[in-house]
Design a protein around this motif. Sequence first.
Motif, PDB file in Angstrom:
ATOM      1  N   PRO A 170     -15.338 -55.836  14.413  1.00  0.00           N
ATOM      2  CA  PRO A 170     -14.771 -54.516  14.719  1.00  0.00           C
ATOM      3  C   PRO A 170     -15.790 -53.394  14.597  1.00  0.00           C
ATOM      4  O   PRO A 170     -16.472 -53.263  13.572  1.00  0.00           O
ATOM      5  N   GLN A 173     -15.339 -50.945  11.616  1.00  0.00           N
ATOM      6  CA  GLN A 173     -15.421 -51.456  10.248  1.00  0.00           C
ATOM      7  C   GLN A 173     -16.327 -50.548   9.407  1.00  0.00           C
ATOM      8  O   GLN A 173     -17.449 -50.227   9.818  1.00  0.00           O
ATOM      9  N   LYS A 279     -16.288 -59.310   6.197  1.00  0.00           N
ATOM     10  CA  LYS A 279     -15.418 -60.341   6.747  1.00  0.00           C
ATOM     11  C   LYS A 279     -15.955 -61.701   6.316  1.00  0.00           C
ATOM     12  O   LYS A 279     -17.146 -61.864   6.064  1.00  0.00           O
ATOM     13  N   GLY A 365     -12.246 -53.310  18.697  1.00  0.00           N
ATOM     14  CA  GLY A 365     -11.069 -54.165  18.619  1.00  0.00           C
ATOM     15  C   GLY A 365     -10.957 -54.772  17.245  1.00  0.00           C
ATOM     16  O   GLY A 365     -11.660 -54.380  16.304  1.00  0.00           O
ATOM     17  N   GLU A 366     -10.073 -55.744  17.120  1.00  0.00           N
ATOM     18  CA  GLU A 366      -9.867 -56.396  15.839  1.00  0.00           C
ATOM     19  C   GLU A 366     -10.931 -57.457  15.579  1.00  0.00           C
ATOM     20  O   GLU A 366     -11.653 -57.885  16.484  1.00  0.00           O
ATOM     21  N   TYR A 367     -11.002 -57.864  14.318  1.00  0.00           N
ATOM     22  CA  TYR A 367     -11.861 -58.994  13.947  1.00  0.00           C
ATOM     23  C   TYR A 367     -11.212 -60.255  14.499  1.00  0.00           C
ATOM     24  O   TYR A 367     -10.090 -60.626  14.130  1.00  0.00           O
ATOM     25  N   ASN A 368     -11.888 -60.907  15.412  1.00  0.00           N
ATOM     26  CA  ASN A 368     -11.316 -62.078  16.083  1.00  0.00           C
ATOM     27  C   ASN A 368     -12.444 -63.039  16.416  1.00  0.00           C
ATOM     28  O   ASN A 368     -13.210 -62.807  17.351  1.00  0.00           O
TER      29      ASN A 368
END
Length: 496
Positions: A170, A173, A279, A365-368
């Motif tokens: 992200p 973050q 993360k 975006g999101e952590y993915n």
Amino acid sequence: MSLYGVLRSGVSGMNAQSNKLGTVAENIQNSSTTGYKRASTEFSSLILPSSEGNYNSGSVTSRVRYTIADQGPIAYTTSGSDLAISGNGFFVVSDPSGSPYLTRAGNFVKDGRTGNLINAAGFTLMGYKLGTEAVDPSLNSLDGVEPVNMASFGMQATGSTAGTFKGNLPFGQPVAVAAGTPTPPTVAPPVAGSVLFSAPTVSRGAQIAFSVGGGANQYFDVTTQKTPAEVATAINAAVTAGTLTGVNASTNAAGDLILTSTVSPTTTSVTGSFTSVSKASSLQVYDKVGNPIKIDISLSKIDADTWTISVFNGSDPSAPFTGTTAMELNFDADGKLTGSGALGFNIPGGEAFSLDMTGMTQLAGEYNVTGSSNGNAPSAVKDVEFAADGTVYAVYEDGTRVGAYRIPLATVPSPDNLSPRAGNVYETTAASGGYQVGFPEMSGFGSIASGALEGSNVDIGTELTAMIEAQTSYTANSKVFQTGSELLDVLMNLKR
């Protein structure tokens, strides 16, 4: 025209039509035979020399032809080992003595005695073995083919050598680097210089950087420690071992981590920063004998466009990975990774492992993230899969697929001139030409469909029509023979 010529013509015609009825009967009885190719009888006249005043009757010759090159309809089945060829080519099979043949009959099943794949006529499917025993096939020879036998692929384990770790980090973050709060040294009363890290979040991959008296930075990486107190104990042990110098670590009642100078309490300051983990993920790999090993992955954002990644042995912290276990991931203004994105390290008891991160991005975006690796735990073969390109995969209980064989396809310049043999197989002749060998979906060869069979190319309606035609012609020729026989009797009676 002599009476003997009439008799000869009648017999010749009956023999020719009898051959035609024979091929029709064979076609009808094999109309449901997998991969069967229709036979037909073609006629040609045999003319004998004649004069203007005397006609010399000849005869009719017949020749059986096969429509081997014409494909039959493909029907799907419930057996994954049923194979059909869509397009040009033949399966290569062998009889019990090892002699090679060609066939389009792909109704193969595993033979319980030998483990080979055999079809309904008992012929064994042949292929080229893959892996370390692979051979380079010849274009015009069947040398090197061997029975497709999955029984030889027993339980196996494969050490991991490569994996991927990709996805999105992200953009929003927060930076994980926090500066410690320094306490300057004083003379009266004497107070040693120190730096305080306010109740740090301790997790594997976190890093402490500190400097004593403005000297070079020293680093401590959190590995197995779970609390600030454990971190303090480990730092003091490292000072005793000589890998760190000039500080004493402790914690206060609030859980803050404090590094105090031990060099000169009244003149030396301590500064530092604490990089926490932003993360964390993990990836499972295997050593050479199939033991699972967990790779713990820690990611820390250290500035707007830079992250650090570190990997640890999550299964046995006492056996750390060796090699390159940490690196920076730098992203450009578009959120794309710049530079190299791979870590190379050694798995204890395993192989050299490469972790590819070239698919990593930093977007809003999101952590993915996703990850994968090769290798597998000890597992037995539970199934067989056939690909359209002829590759035969051994499917293990854990879902791993390993290429075991590759099935070739063979053809000849003139397939319709192949010689049929019992069991719906064919062998080459001088008229058909020699073998041309290749693989499915390459060089004009067709593809292989699993769970399907090629039907007979016989059309029952056509055969019944041909049967009526042959019967009519046979009857007419018998009348010619009968008439000639009666005239011959009249001629014989004249002598009496």
